[in-house]
Design a protein around this motif. Sequence first.
Motif, PDB file in Angstrom:
ATOM      1  N   VAL A  46      34.854  43.216  43.092  1.00 15.64           N
ATOM      2  CA  VAL A  46      33.768  42.993  42.126  1.00 15.64           C
ATOM      3  C   VAL A  46      34.340  42.480  40.806  1.00 15.64           C
ATOM      4  CG1 VAL A  46      31.988  44.141  40.739  1.00 15.64           C
ATOM      5  CG2 VAL A  46      32.184  44.656  43.172  1.00 15.64           C
ATOM      6  N   GLN A  49      35.423  38.868  41.038  1.00 11.58           N
ATOM      7  CA  GLN A  49      34.269  37.969  41.066  1.00 11.58           C
ATOM      8  C   GLN A  49      33.659  37.799  39.671  1.00 11.58           C
ATOM      9  OE1 GLN A  49      33.324  36.157  43.812  1.00 11.58           O
ATOM     10  NE2 GLN A  49      35.226  37.027  44.589  1.00 11.58           N
ATOM     11  N   GLY A  71      33.628  51.034  42.278  1.00  9.13           N
ATOM     12  CA  GLY A  71      33.650  50.753  43.716  1.00  9.13           C
ATOM     13  C   GLY A  71      33.394  52.002  44.541  1.00  9.13           C
TER      14      GLY A  71
END
Length: 88
Positions: A46, A49, A71
């Motif tokens: 994440v 990204q 996470g």
Amino acid sequence: MGILAWIIFGLLAGIVAKWIMPGNDPGGWIITILLGIAGAFVGGFVGSQLGFAAGGPFGFNWPSFGLAILGSLIILAVYRLINNRRIA
């Protein structure tokens, strides 16, 4: 990071995630460690990204720890969503 560092990092991230999102989840220390390690992978994905850089001395820094907790929370939420659908 070495294997022992990953285990300790995962344990700490898993404990914090379970503390933030308490519930009647199965598993003891081993599941908590695995949750934290998997959460570190999910959080790292994440973060990459979103353009966050990971790293730091010995591979540990506070943003990466926060992403590991994030996470782990995502994994816990998905687990509870799937588990609640099975029961209902």
